[in-house]
Enzyme design. Sequence first.
Site, PDB file in Angstrom:
ATOM      1  N   PHE A 138     -15.713  -6.040  -2.120  1.00 39.63           N
ATOM      2  CA  PHE A 138     -16.671  -4.959  -2.393  1.00 39.63           C
ATOM      3  C   PHE A 138     -16.370  -4.270  -3.725  1.00 39.63           C
ATOM      4  CE2 PHE A 138     -15.891  -5.079   2.327  1.00 39.63           C
ATOM      5  CZ  PHE A 138     -16.829  -6.078   2.534  1.00 39.63           C
ATOM      6  N   ARG A 197       0.824  -1.213   0.000  1.00 37.40           N
ATOM      7  CA  ARG A 197       0.000   0.000   0.000  1.00 37.40           C
ATOM      8  C   ARG A 197       0.858   1.263   0.000  1.00 37.40           C
ATOM      9  NH1 ARG A 197      -2.885  -0.647   5.936  1.00 37.40           N
ATOM     10  NH2 ARG A 197      -1.008  -1.235   7.078  1.00 37.40           N
ATOM     11  N   SER A 217      -6.977   3.220   5.146  1.00 32.57           N
ATOM     12  CA  SER A 217      -6.525   1.824   5.194  1.00 32.57           C
ATOM     13  C   SER A 217      -5.511   1.509   4.103  1.00 32.57           C
ATOM     14  CB  SER A 217      -7.716   0.876   5.047  1.00 32.57           C
ATOM     15  OG  SER A 217      -8.705   1.189   5.982  1.00 32.57           O
ATOM     16  N   GLU A 275     -20.197   1.556  -2.519  1.00 33.68           N
ATOM     17  CA  GLU A 275     -19.336   1.041  -3.581  1.00 33.68           C
ATOM     18  C   GLU A 275     -20.020   1.078  -4.946  1.00 33.68           C
ATOM     19  OE1 GLU A 275     -20.042  -0.556  -0.733  1.00 33.68           O
ATOM     20  OE2 GLU A 275     -18.155  -0.477   0.369  1.00 33.68           O
ATOM     21  N   ARG A 293      -2.356  -5.475   0.858  1.00 36.49           N
ATOM     22  CA  ARG A 293      -1.883  -4.168   1.341  1.00 36.49           C
ATOM     23  C   ARG A 293      -0.552  -4.282   2.060  1.00 36.49           C
ATOM     24  NH1 ARG A 293      -5.805  -1.931   5.341  1.00 36.49           N
ATOM     25  NH2 ARG A 293      -6.473  -4.080   5.615  1.00 36.49           N
TER      26      ARG A 293
END
Lengths: 278, 323
Positions: free
Chosen positions: B89, B16, B43, B64, B173
Site C-alpha cells: 500500500f 519494528r 502494528s 494511503e 517488522r
Amino acid sequence: MDKVERNLRLLAAQIRKTVLYGLGTSKAGHIGGAMSMSDALAVLYGKEMKVDPNNPKWEERDRLVVSKGHCGPAVYAALAVKGFFPMEWMLTINQPETKLPSHCDKNKVPGIDMTTGSLGQGMSTALGIAWGLRYQQNDAYTYLFLGDGECDEGQVWEGALFASTKKLNHVIALIDKNEKQLDGYTKDICNVGDLAKKFEQFDWYAQDVDGHDVMAIAEAIENAKKQNEKPSVIVLHTVKGKDCTFAEDVFYNHHMTFTQEQLDEANQHLDQLIAKLS
Amino acid sequence: MYQICEEIKPESKEMREVFAQVMDELAGSDGRVIYLDADIINSIKMTSFSKKYPQRTIDCGIQEANMIGVAAGISETGLIPFAHTFAPFATRRVMDQVFVSVAYADLNVRIIGSDPGITAGSNGGTHIPLEDIGMMRCIPNATIIEPADSNVLADMLRQTKDLYGLYYIRLSRKKSEQIYKEGSTFTIGKSNLLREGKDVTIIASGICVADACKAAAELKQEGIDARVIDMFTIKPIDREAIIQASKETGAIVTIENHNIINGLGSAVAEVLCEDAPAPLVRLGAQDRFGEVGNVDYLKKVLHMSVEDIKNGVRKAISKKNNQ
C-alpha cells in the site's frame, strides 16, 4: 459598481486576455476551465491572497494549490499580470524549454506553490501544506482550486475527511463548478450533485456562490476566514469557457484548438469589456 | 564503517522495535521530524511514539493516497515526513501519488513499507508485495533501501533524515538475523562485502542476506568458494561491486524477496549486460503471486531457501564452466 469591484472585474478580463495571449502561440490549450476560474483568480490575486511578486517564496505568504493543474495557463496569466515574471514568458507556454508547462509546476514557475496535474492530488498536498504551516505556527491560508469533474476522484474525498478531522481551518477550497468535464456534462458522466451539501456532510463550512460575481466570491472568502475549526469550501457556480467567444457555447470546450480569426474575435470582445471597466 | 558479526544469529529485538526506537531518537533531536501512518501505528509499534509526540504523529486513517500527498505537502513547508504503511500500500496503491506529488514535484519524503515480500505471509497474496522494488525503481531519482538487519535500518533512518528526496525503505517488522555489529554505519549506494570468494558471487538483499551467507558457508564444504554481497541499496545500485564480482568470480547469483522481474536480479543483470557480462542465475519469485504461509514455507514454494541458493550457485558455476 465601486472601485474595488471594477478593479477585480478588470483583473479578471486581463487574466482571460493573458491566457489567450499565451495560448495564442500554439493556438491550443485548456480554454474552458481557464476561463471559468478567472474571476476567482482575480479575487485571490487582486484582493484576498497575501503574496509578494518580488518575493514569491515569502514565508508568510498565503499558498495556492491549483489541483486542476491543467489550468496552469490561467494561474500563470494571473501571476504575469501581477508581475511575478515577465509577460513575454506567456508566449512560451508549452513550447520546448519553456518555464511555463501546461500543468502547474512549482519548480519552474515563480509563484506556483505546488506541482499538480494528476487530478485529486492537489487536495492532499494542499492539506499537507496547511498542516505544516499550522505546526510551525504560520497563520497563512492555503487556498485550493478543485474542478467539479475532478471531484470524481476518490482522493478528493479522502482529503475531505482528513481536513475536517484534523480541523484544518486555514484551508479554503474553491470548486470551479462549471458543470462540465472533458466528455460532457458532469451530471451525465459522474454526477457529483450538490457539492456544498456533500462537503457539509464531511464537516466542512460550505458556501455556494456565483463564480463570476467577484464581490460575492470575496465575501465568501471573508466568511471562510472566520472559521475557527472547520475547513472551508466555496462552490463557484461558473460557465465553462466564460467570456471567450469561441469557447463559451461550444460543447467540447475542455481542451481546444482555435484559429487566428477566432482569437482576434475573442480579443476584441475582451478589449471591449476592459474598455468599459477602465 | 561496518563490522560483520562472527556468527549470524537472530536479533534480540524486532525490526519494528528498532524502528520505533530510532524514530523516537530522531524526533527528540529534530523538531521537523513528522510521522505519518495509515491506521497501522500499533502494528509497527509506534503507539508510544504517537503518545509522546501527538503533535507530530498524523494517523491519516485508511487512506494511503491522501497520506502520501499530505506528506509531500508537509515537506514543502520544510518539515521532514516519514510515512509508513504496509509495503504493497506504500507503493503499488499510491504509485501515482508517489510519482507526481513527491518525485516529480521534487519533494522530500521517506516512505517506509513494512512486511515486504513473503514476510507478509500470513496475510497472503494481496499483501505480499513482490513488485514494490520494481515500481519504485522506475521513478527517477528514487533511492531504494532494503536493510538486512536492524543495524542497517537504524543507520539508514538516521542518514536519510538529513538527506533530500524520495527514499523508499522496505523492512520486515519481525526479528531479523543479525549480520552487522551494533554501531556499524553504511554508505548509501555502496554494497557490503560479507564474504570473499573467487568461484561465484551471491548478491542478496533484505531477509535473503543471512540465507546467502549460510549457503556460502555450506558450499565451502563442497569446495565452492562463494563471495557474498549485501546489496542493501537497490537504487542507486553499486555498479562497481557488480563489475568487480563479475570479473573476479565469473558467475553471479542473485537472491531477493521479490519478483525476479525488475528487482535486484534485474538491476544486477542490467549492469552485467552493459559492463561485464557473466553467467547469471536470478533467484526469487519467478513471476508469480504470493500465497498464505509462514516465511519458511514460502521460501520453499518460491524457491528462495538456502538449498535453492546452493542449487543456483551450482547452476551458475556450471554455466561458467560451459562457456
